[in-house]
Scaffold this motif. Structure first.
Motif, PDB file in Angstrom:
ATOM      1  N   ARG A 204      11.581  12.787  -8.248  1.00 42.56           N
ATOM      2  CA  ARG A 204      11.718  13.143  -6.841  1.00 42.56           C
ATOM      3  C   ARG A 204      12.435  12.071  -6.025  1.00 42.56           C
ATOM      4  O   ARG A 204      13.434  12.351  -5.359  1.00 42.56           O
ATOM      5  CB  ARG A 204      10.342  13.433  -6.248  1.00 42.56           C
ATOM      6  N   LYS A 205      11.941  10.838  -6.042  1.00 40.60           N
ATOM      7  CA  LYS A 205      12.467   9.811  -5.141  1.00 40.60           C
ATOM      8  C   LYS A 205      13.937   9.516  -5.396  1.00 40.60           C
ATOM      9  O   LYS A 205      14.717   9.345  -4.458  1.00 40.60           O
ATOM     10  CB  LYS A 205      11.641   8.530  -5.277  1.00 40.60           C
ATOM     11  N   ARG A 206      14.348   9.472  -6.649  1.00 37.17           N
ATOM     12  CA  ARG A 206      15.733   9.115  -6.960  1.00 37.17           C
ATOM     13  C   ARG A 206      16.710  10.181  -6.481  1.00 37.17           C
ATOM     14  O   ARG A 206      17.725   9.870  -5.860  1.00 37.17           O
ATOM     15  CB  ARG A 206      15.901   8.889  -8.466  1.00 37.17           C
ATOM     16  N   LYS A 207      16.418  11.449  -6.752  1.00 32.93           N
ATOM     17  CA  LYS A 207      17.322  12.519  -6.338  1.00 32.93           C
ATOM     18  C   LYS A 207      17.369  12.643  -4.820  1.00 32.93           C
ATOM     19  O   LYS A 207      18.435  12.910  -4.238  1.00 32.93           O
ATOM     20  CB  LYS A 207      16.893  13.844  -6.982  1.00 32.93           C
ATOM     21  N   GLN A 208      16.238  12.472  -4.157  1.00 29.54           N
ATOM     22  CA  GLN A 208      16.213  12.577  -2.709  1.00 29.54           C
ATOM     23  C   GLN A 208      16.914  11.393  -2.053  1.00 29.54           C
ATOM     24  O   GLN A 208      17.589  11.551  -1.024  1.00 29.54           O
ATOM     25  CB  GLN A 208      14.767  12.713  -2.236  1.00 29.54           C
ATOM     26  N   LEU A 209      16.789  10.220  -2.647  1.00 31.77           N
ATOM     27  CA  LEU A 209      17.495   9.048  -2.141  1.00 31.77           C
ATOM     28  C   LEU A 209      19.005   9.255  -2.255  1.00 31.77           C
ATOM     29  O   LEU A 209      19.778   8.868  -1.368  1.00 31.77           O
ATOM     30  CB  LEU A 209      17.063   7.802  -2.924  1.00 31.77           C
TER      31      LEU A 209
END
Length: 260
Positions: A204-209
């Motif tokens: 989640r965090k990587r793609k949203q970043l």
């Protein structure tokens, strides 16, 4: 195979002789933009605009134009992926496109797919709006409304565990009324288009970043204060603190990797 027609538009399409796959596939219109050609000459994707009375639609047609998504162990067209992504966003109440029809078939060994969406009448893409950000033509209050609405839309998307995956300014559409004055409080007056790469974010965090980094990199007309205002609203903060600085550091690392 997908064979969807929105009940809201079914009779309207029938009245305009756009009922079957062939009706939509054979409809003669000028390409809205040059076709995309895939890895072979038999692989292509193109979009036309169809005006039916006072209503406008966009029709994307594809032949042997397959997605490379690891989510699917077998070949499906990009249209099918986009249709499912839009359905996911709609189910989770994240504003994007309204699907009028989506159909897929195999004909003479070729996978043909199409998706028809309602035009976002009354909306303008962020590219056009961003040009006005550093100029006097767009008021400070209008600029803030745009940035805040964008931040709210993307924050909502990410809070649902989703990501866009191709967050260029021309894939974000703004309600033009917002440029004139405030709309309903707390309402989101922006929408996503080009949902081919969207979906559930893992990790989640990587793609949203990456969503935020892409938008930041593709909006050169935004000032530093514009970017900070947007980020504070995205992070739902009132002022800059260590968490904002940490987030900016993570964005910087991604940008440096892409620059290499």
């Amino acid at each position: 195979m997908i064979d969807f027609v929105s009940s809201q538009y079914q009779s309207y399409l029938a009245a305009n002789d756009l009922v079957s796959f062939d009706d939509l596939w054979d409809r003669e219109e000028k390409w809205f933009e040059p076709r995309n050609i895939g890895k072979s000459e038999s692989s292509w994707s193109g979009v036309v605009r169809i005006d039916l009375g006072e209503k406008r639609f966009f029709l994307k047609r594809q032949e042997n134009y397959f997605t490379l998504s690891p989510r699917y162990p077998f070949k499906i067209s990009v249209v099918e992926d986009e249709y499912r992504n839009i359905a996911t966003f709609t189910e989770l109440e994240v504003p994007s496109l309204e699907v009028v029809a989506c159909k897929v078939r195999l004909k003479n060994g070729k996978r043909q797919a199409l998706i028809m969406t309602a035009a976002l009448d009354g909306y303008v893409d962020l590219d056009a709006v961003s040009v006005g950000l550093p100029k006097s033509g767009l008021s400070v209050s209008a600029k803030r409304r745009v940035l805040k609405n964008l931040a709210q839309l993307i924050r909502l998307t990410h809070s649902k565990g989703l990501f866009h995956g191709n967050l260029y300014p021309n894939h974000l559409f703004i309600d033009q009324k917002m440029l004139i004055g405030p709309l309903t409080p707390d309402s989101i007056s922006c929408r996503f288009i080009d949902m081919e790469r969207a979906g559930k974010a893992f990790p989640r965090k990587r793609k949203q970043l990456r969503d935020i980094e892409t938008l930041d990199r593709r909006t050169p007309n935004w000032s530093r204060s514009d970017r900070l205002f947007f980020l504070l609203n995205y992070l739902n903060l009132d002022s800059c603190d260590q968490s904002v600085r940490d987030y900016l550091c993570r964005l910087s690392k991604i940008s440096k990797k892409k620059a290499k």
